[in-house]
Design a protein around this motif. Structure first.
Motif, PDB file in Angstrom:
ATOM      1  N   GLY A 288      12.316   6.602  -7.941  1.00 38.01           N
ATOM      2  CA  GLY A 288      12.237   5.193  -7.536  1.00 38.01           C
ATOM      3  C   GLY A 288      13.066   4.319  -8.462  1.00 38.01           C
ATOM      4  N   ASN A 289      13.384   3.113  -7.992  1.00 36.05           N
ATOM      5  CA  ASN A 289      14.085   2.136  -8.826  1.00 36.05           C
ATOM      6  C   ASN A 289      13.197   1.777 -10.030  1.00 36.05           C
ATOM      7  OD1 ASN A 289      15.243  -0.210  -9.926  1.00 36.05           O
ATOM      8  ND2 ASN A 289      16.042  -0.836  -7.933  1.00 36.05           N
ATOM      9  N   PRO A 290      13.699   1.957 -11.286  1.00 38.52           N
ATOM     10  CA  PRO A 290      12.849   1.730 -12.462  1.00 38.52           C
ATOM     11  C   PRO A 290      12.212   0.341 -12.506  1.00 38.52           C
ATOM     12  CG  PRO A 290      14.933   2.699 -13.120  1.00 38.52           C
ATOM     13  CD  PRO A 290      15.049   2.386 -11.658  1.00 38.52           C
ATOM     14  N   VAL A 291      12.897  -0.666 -11.905  1.00 37.52           N
ATOM     15  CA  VAL A 291      12.321  -2.017 -11.908  1.00 37.52           C
ATOM     16  C   VAL A 291      11.010  -2.022 -11.107  1.00 37.52           C
ATOM     17  CG1 VAL A 291      12.698  -4.430 -11.238  1.00 37.52           C
ATOM     18  CG2 VAL A 291      14.606  -3.061 -12.114  1.00 37.52           C
ATOM     19  N   SER A 292      11.036  -1.408  -9.906  1.00 38.35           N
ATOM     20  CA  SER A 292       9.805  -1.345  -9.100  1.00 38.35           C
ATOM     21  C   SER A 292       8.781  -0.422  -9.743  1.00 38.35           C
ATOM     22  CB  SER A 292      10.067  -0.849  -7.681  1.00 38.35           C
ATOM     23  OG  SER A 292      11.389  -1.004  -7.315  1.00 38.35           O
ATOM     24  N   VAL A 293       9.265   0.686 -10.332  1.00 36.68           N
ATOM     25  CA  VAL A 293       8.326   1.642 -10.939  1.00 36.68           C
ATOM     26  C   VAL A 293       7.587   0.966 -12.097  1.00 36.68           C
ATOM     27  CG1 VAL A 293       8.136   3.832 -12.217  1.00 36.68           C
ATOM     28  CG2 VAL A 293       9.607   3.683 -10.202  1.00 36.68           C
ATOM     29  N   ARG A 294       8.318   0.164 -12.893  1.00 34.79           N
ATOM     30  CA  ARG A 294       7.685  -0.522 -14.019  1.00 34.79           C
ATOM     31  C   ARG A 294       6.677  -1.559 -13.506  1.00 34.79           C
ATOM     32  NH1 ARG A 294      12.084  -2.607 -16.848  1.00 34.79           N
ATOM     33  NH2 ARG A 294      12.854  -0.482 -16.912  1.00 34.79           N
ATOM     34  N   ALA A 295       7.075  -2.317 -12.478  1.00 35.51           N
ATOM     35  CA  ALA A 295       6.185  -3.354 -11.955  1.00 35.51           C
ATOM     36  C   ALA A 295       4.921  -2.730 -11.361  1.00 35.51           C
ATOM     37  CB  ALA A 295       6.913  -4.168 -10.894  1.00 35.51           C
ATOM     38  N   ARG A 296       5.085  -1.584 -10.706  1.00 34.64           N
ATOM     39  CA  ARG A 296       3.970  -0.934 -10.015  1.00 34.64           C
ATOM     40  C   ARG A 296       3.149  -0.079 -10.969  1.00 34.64           C
ATOM     41  NH1 ARG A 296       7.098   1.601  -6.030  1.00 34.64           N
ATOM     42  NH2 ARG A 296       6.770  -0.124  -4.587  1.00 34.64           N
ATOM     43  N   GLY A 297       3.829   0.466 -11.988  1.00 37.17           N
ATOM     44  CA  GLY A 297       3.148   1.337 -12.944  1.00 37.17           C
ATOM     45  C   GLY A 297       3.181   2.799 -12.547  1.00 37.17           C
TER      46      GLY A 297
ATOM     47  N   LYS B  97       2.387   1.884  -1.335  1.00 35.64           N
ATOM     48  CA  LYS B  97       3.346   1.428  -2.347  1.00 35.64           C
ATOM     49  C   LYS B  97       3.073   0.011  -2.846  1.00 35.64           C
ATOM     50  CE  LYS B  97       7.730   2.443  -1.434  1.00 35.64           C
ATOM     51  NZ  LYS B  97       8.953   2.627  -0.608  1.00 35.64           N
ATOM     52  N   PHE B  98       2.632  -0.864  -1.964  1.00 39.54           N
ATOM     53  CA  PHE B  98       2.521  -2.271  -2.369  1.00 39.54           C
ATOM     54  C   PHE B  98       1.080  -2.739  -2.536  1.00 39.54           C
ATOM     55  CE2 PHE B  98       6.585  -1.691  -0.233  1.00 39.54           C
ATOM     56  CZ  PHE B  98       7.427  -2.045  -1.268  1.00 39.54           C
ATOM     57  N   ARG B  99       0.125  -1.941  -2.105  1.00 34.41           N
ATOM     58  CA  ARG B  99      -1.287  -2.268  -2.327  1.00 34.41           C
ATOM     59  C   ARG B  99      -1.946  -1.257  -3.266  1.00 34.41           C
ATOM     60  NH1 ARG B  99      -2.133  -7.273  -1.371  1.00 34.41           N
ATOM     61  NH2 ARG B  99      -1.341  -8.015   0.594  1.00 34.41           N
ATOM     62  N   ASN B 100      -1.094  -0.423  -3.885  1.00 33.18           N
ATOM     63  CA  ASN B 100      -1.584   0.548  -4.879  1.00 33.18           C
ATOM     64  C   ASN B 100      -2.711   1.444  -4.375  1.00 33.18           C
ATOM     65  OD1 ASN B 100       0.091   0.018  -7.182  1.00 33.18           O
ATOM     66  ND2 ASN B 100      -0.929  -1.964  -7.299  1.00 33.18           N
ATOM     67  N   ARG B 101      -2.623   1.849  -3.107  1.00 37.01           N
ATOM     68  CA  ARG B 101      -3.643   2.765  -2.573  1.00 37.01           C
ATOM     69  C   ARG B 101      -3.239   4.183  -2.940  1.00 37.01           C
ATOM     70  NH1 ARG B 101      -7.962  -0.357  -0.455  1.00 37.01           N
ATOM     71  NH2 ARG B 101      -7.058  -2.109   0.628  1.00 37.01           N
ATOM     72  N   LEU B 102      -3.467   4.532  -4.203  1.00 31.10           N
ATOM     73  CA  LEU B 102      -3.006   5.832  -4.696  1.00 31.10           C
ATOM     74  C   LEU B 102      -3.695   7.004  -3.990  1.00 31.10           C
ATOM     75  CD1 LEU B 102      -2.597   4.768  -8.342  1.00 31.10           C
ATOM     76  CD2 LEU B 102      -0.945   6.199  -7.142  1.00 31.10           C
TER      77      LEU B 102
ATOM     78  N   ARG C 268       7.521   2.931  11.582  1.00 32.47           N
ATOM     79  CA  ARG C 268       6.995   1.767  12.299  1.00 32.47           C
ATOM     80  C   ARG C 268       5.509   1.980  12.521  1.00 32.47           C
ATOM     81  NH1 ARG C 268       6.905   2.577  17.946  1.00 32.47           N
ATOM     82  NH2 ARG C 268       7.726   4.590  18.546  1.00 32.47           N
ATOM     83  N   GLY C 269       4.861   0.942  13.030  1.00 33.44           N
ATOM     84  CA  GLY C 269       3.449   1.037  13.392  1.00 33.44           C
ATOM     85  C   GLY C 269       2.585   1.473  12.217  1.00 33.44           C
ATOM     86  N   GLU C 270       1.718   2.452  12.492  1.00 37.91           N
ATOM     87  CA  GLU C 270       0.725   2.838  11.489  1.00 37.91           C
ATOM     88  C   GLU C 270       1.330   3.532  10.276  1.00 37.91           C
ATOM     89  OE1 GLU C 270      -1.376   4.271  14.619  1.00 37.91           O
ATOM     90  OE2 GLU C 270      -2.671   2.492  14.698  1.00 37.91           O
ATOM     91  N   MET C 271       2.409   4.308  10.469  1.00 32.02           N
ATOM     92  CA  MET C 271       3.029   4.960   9.318  1.00 32.02           C
ATOM     93  C   MET C 271       3.656   3.925   8.376  1.00 32.02           C
ATOM     94  SD  MET C 271       3.605   7.451   7.436  1.00 32.02           S
ATOM     95  CE  MET C 271       2.626   8.605   8.375  1.00 32.02           C
ATOM     96  N   ARG C 272       4.247   2.891   8.960  1.00 36.80           N
ATOM     97  CA  ARG C 272       4.818   1.821   8.140  1.00 36.80           C
ATOM     98  C   ARG C 272       3.706   1.111   7.346  1.00 36.80           C
ATOM     99  NH1 ARG C 272       9.764  -1.457   9.481  1.00 36.80           N
ATOM    100  NH2 ARG C 272       9.743  -3.104   7.950  1.00 36.80           N
ATOM    101  N   GLU C 273       2.570   0.896   8.004  1.00 31.08           N
ATOM    102  CA  GLU C 273       1.429   0.248   7.353  1.00 31.08           C
ATOM    103  C   GLU C 273       0.881   1.130   6.216  1.00 31.08           C
ATOM    104  OE1 GLU C 273       0.210  -2.698   7.564  1.00 31.08           O
ATOM    105  OE2 GLU C 273      -1.628  -2.408   6.399  1.00 31.08           O
ATOM    106  N   LEU C 274       0.800   2.447   6.458  1.00 26.95           N
ATOM    107  CA  LEU C 274       0.294   3.344   5.414  1.00 26.95           C
ATOM    108  C   LEU C 274       1.203   3.329   4.188  1.00 26.95           C
ATOM    109  CD1 LEU C 274      -1.083   6.603   7.056  1.00 26.95           C
ATOM    110  CD2 LEU C 274      -2.324   4.624   6.186  1.00 26.95           C
ATOM    111  N   LEU C 275       2.525   3.353   4.426  1.00 29.71           N
ATOM    112  CA  LEU C 275       3.454   3.328   3.288  1.00 29.71           C
ATOM    113  C   LEU C 275       3.373   1.990   2.551  1.00 29.71           C
ATOM    114  CD1 LEU C 275       6.564   5.293   4.576  1.00 29.71           C
ATOM    115  CD2 LEU C 275       5.240   5.768   2.520  1.00 29.71           C
ATOM    116  N   TYR C 276       3.151   0.918   3.308  1.00 26.07           N
ATOM    117  CA  TYR C 276       2.988  -0.394   2.668  1.00 26.07           C
ATOM    118  C   TYR C 276       1.722  -0.397   1.799  1.00 26.07           C
ATOM    119  CZ  TYR C 276       1.734  -5.263   2.090  1.00 26.07           C
ATOM    120  OH  TYR C 276       1.350  -6.453   1.536  1.00 26.07           O
TER     121      TYR C 276
END
Ligand SMILES: [Zn+2]
Ligand SMILES: [Zn+2]
Length: 242
Positions: A135-144, A102-107, A91-99
């Protein structure tokens, strides 16, 4: 790799040092005394607090209120892993960091998140082999890229931990909204061994980002145990408190 890629990477690294941008969490301008190449300022990094509970379920790591040793859900379920330890609450900041990761490609958050795993792992003796949950291959493929593979890579490279990608996953529907039982049937046959455990690998620490129902970790632990591993523990960055 394209010719000139090395130069482009070098230029972007140099630009990031000169113009480091602003913190992903509080928005303040990043400064030279913040961690280089880290998109989070040092104040925000230090403010991330691991779970402080003195009493946690010895199986899933959930904070206990009035229960003894096991939380109510772990009394009802049988997991194939010996224990899970979650460093933060999801939750909170840790949830934001994971978002953001994973979803903003902040490698560049990969090594930062790996440091939290490393700190938790250094407290353990007789560690064994670290195995990322695929990871689920569908998400891995979409994310790269696969988030846990990136984190496990940083644990090997920056901290010298023994890491092996022993597990693979076939495509399946997303698990996010499913219950434990639904997840278990959704997972049936979806996970498999990529390669056998190396000789002498009797202990494994499975690494995953979020512990929700424990169904995925349990299926991974089941496969590893069938392949000859004697003990599987789970280490997750965050627990998604139900
Ligand atoms: Zn900040
Ligand atoms: Zn529990």
């Amino acid at each position: 790799m394209l010719p000139g890629m090395g130069i482009r990477n070098w230029v972007s690294a140099a630009l990031e040092l000169l113009y480091p941008g602003s913190c992903l969490l509080c928005g303040r301008q990043l400064l030279f005394d913040d961690r280089p190449f880290c998109p989070v300022c040092s104040d925000c990094l230090h403010s991330l607090q691991p779970v402080q509970a003195t009493r946690r379920c010895r199986v899933c790591s959930l904070s206990l209120i009035s229960e003894e040793k096991l939380c109510t859900r772990c009394r009802r379920r049988l997991y194939a892993f010996a224990s899970n330890f979650s460093i933060f609450e999801y939750r909170g900041e840790m949830r934001e960091l994971l978002y953001q990761f994973k979803f903003r490609n902040r490698l560049r958050l990969g090594p930062v998140l790996a440091d939290f795993f490393a700190a938790a792992l250094k407290e353990r003796r007789d560690l064994g082999l670290l195995v990322p949950v695929p990871g689920n291959p569908v998400s891995v493929r979409a994310r790269g890229w696969d988030p846990m593979v990136v984190i496990a890579g940083a644990l090997a490279r920056n901290h010298g931990f023994p890491v092996s990608r022993l597990l693979a996953r076939r495509p399946g529907s997303a698990q996010k909204t499913l219950s434990y039982e639904e997840r278990r049937s959704n997972l049936a046959g979806k996970l498999k061994m990529r390669r056998p455990p190396p000789p002498g690998a009797t202990r494994v620490v499975l690494l995953d980002d979020v512990f929700t129902t424990g169904a995925t970790a349990s299926e991974c632990a089941h496969l590893l145990t069938e392949a000859g591993v004697q003990s599987v523990e789970v280490l997750t960055l965050a627990i998604d408190v139900p």
